[in-house]
Motif scaffolding. Structure first.
Motif, PDB file in Angstrom:
ATOM      1  N   TRP A  99     -13.425   9.927   3.764  1.00  0.00           N
ATOM      2  CA  TRP A  99     -14.042   8.595   3.731  1.00  0.00           C
ATOM      3  C   TRP A  99     -13.046   7.492   3.435  1.00  0.00           C
ATOM      4  O   TRP A  99     -13.428   6.344   3.234  1.00  0.00           O
ATOM      5  CB  TRP A  99     -15.170   8.569   2.700  1.00  0.00           C
ATOM      6  N   GLN A 100     -11.772   7.811   3.397  1.00  0.00           N
ATOM      7  CA  GLN A 100     -10.767   6.796   3.123  1.00  0.00           C
ATOM      8  C   GLN A 100     -10.247   6.192   4.421  1.00  0.00           C
ATOM      9  O   GLN A 100     -10.221   6.852   5.458  1.00  0.00           O
ATOM     10  CB  GLN A 100      -9.598   7.402   2.339  1.00  0.00           C
ATOM     11  N   GLY A 101      -9.837   4.940   4.369  1.00  0.00           N
ATOM     12  CA  GLY A 101      -9.313   4.266   5.542  1.00  0.00           C
ATOM     13  C   GLY A 101      -8.310   3.199   5.143  1.00  0.00           C
ATOM     14  O   GLY A 101      -8.160   2.874   3.971  1.00  0.00           O
ATOM     15  N   ILE A 102      -7.628   2.653   6.123  1.00  0.00           N
ATOM     16  CA  ILE A 102      -6.656   1.583   5.913  1.00  0.00           C
ATOM     17  C   ILE A 102      -7.150   0.373   6.689  1.00  0.00           C
ATOM     18  O   ILE A 102      -7.446   0.474   7.878  1.00  0.00           O
ATOM     19  CB  ILE A 102      -5.261   1.997   6.417  1.00  0.00           C
ATOM     20  N   TYR A 103      -7.269  -0.762   6.020  1.00  0.00           N
ATOM     21  CA  TYR A 103      -7.800  -1.969   6.643  1.00  0.00           C
ATOM     22  C   TYR A 103      -6.829  -3.122   6.445  1.00  0.00           C
ATOM     23  O   TYR A 103      -6.259  -3.287   5.374  1.00  0.00           O
ATOM     24  CB  TYR A 103      -9.147  -2.344   6.024  1.00  0.00           C
ATOM     25  N   ASN A 122      -2.304  11.982   4.255  1.00  0.00           N
ATOM     26  CA  ASN A 122      -3.025  12.849   3.321  1.00  0.00           C
ATOM     27  C   ASN A 122      -4.093  12.008   2.626  1.00  0.00           C
ATOM     28  O   ASN A 122      -3.952  11.613   1.477  1.00  0.00           O
ATOM     29  CB  ASN A 122      -2.044  13.451   2.317  1.00  0.00           C
ATOM     30  N   MET A 123      -5.154  11.732   3.370  1.00  0.00           N
ATOM     31  CA  MET A 123      -6.239  10.892   2.868  1.00  0.00           C
ATOM     32  C   MET A 123      -7.550  11.650   2.979  1.00  0.00           C
ATOM     33  O   MET A 123      -7.687  12.558   3.792  1.00  0.00           O
ATOM     34  CB  MET A 123      -6.315   9.584   3.668  1.00  0.00           C
ATOM     35  N   GLY A 124      -8.518  11.245   2.177  1.00  0.00           N
ATOM     36  CA  GLY A 124      -9.829  11.866   2.208  1.00  0.00           C
ATOM     37  C   GLY A 124     -10.610  11.461   3.459  1.00  0.00           C
ATOM     38  O   GLY A 124     -10.250  10.532   4.181  1.00  0.00           O
ATOM     39  N   LEU A 171       0.848  -1.190   0.000  1.00  0.00           N
ATOM     40  CA  LEU A 171       0.000   0.000   0.000  1.00  0.00           C
ATOM     41  C   LEU A 171       0.878   1.232   0.000  1.00  0.00           C
ATOM     42  O   LEU A 171       1.881   1.286   0.711  1.00  0.00           O
ATOM     43  CB  LEU A 171      -0.892  -0.032   1.253  1.00  0.00           C
ATOM     44  N   ILE A 217       0.715   5.266   0.792  1.00  0.00           N
ATOM     45  CA  ILE A 217      -0.127   6.246   1.472  1.00  0.00           C
ATOM     46  C   ILE A 217       0.583   7.595   1.427  1.00  0.00           C
ATOM     47  O   ILE A 217       1.722   7.716   1.900  1.00  0.00           O
ATOM     48  CB  ILE A 217      -0.368   5.848   2.943  1.00  0.00           C
TER      49      ILE A 217
END
Length: 60
Positions: free
Chosen positions: A34-38, A30-32, A20, A22
């Protein structure tokens, strides 16, 4: 003798990927909104995992 078939785990990992990228800006992710890390574990009895983080870029 127990047989450990990891075929479903290998198929899911090949579809989802194993790495990944990021973006980080000013020391923050620097993410939106509604973005996430799973983390997805595809085995019934997964063992311990090690997270490897490599940072690269310029400091201004």
């Amino acid at each position: 003798m127990t047989r450990n078939n990891d075929l479903p785990a290998h198929l899911k990992a090949s579809i989802l990927g194993a790495s990944l990228n990021i973006p980080v800006s000013d020391g923050r992710l620097n993410m939106g909104i509604w973005q996430g890390i799973y983390l997805c574990e595809h085995r019934n009895h997964g063992g311990n995992r090690t997270l490897v983080v490599t940072l690269q870029g310029d400091v201004y």
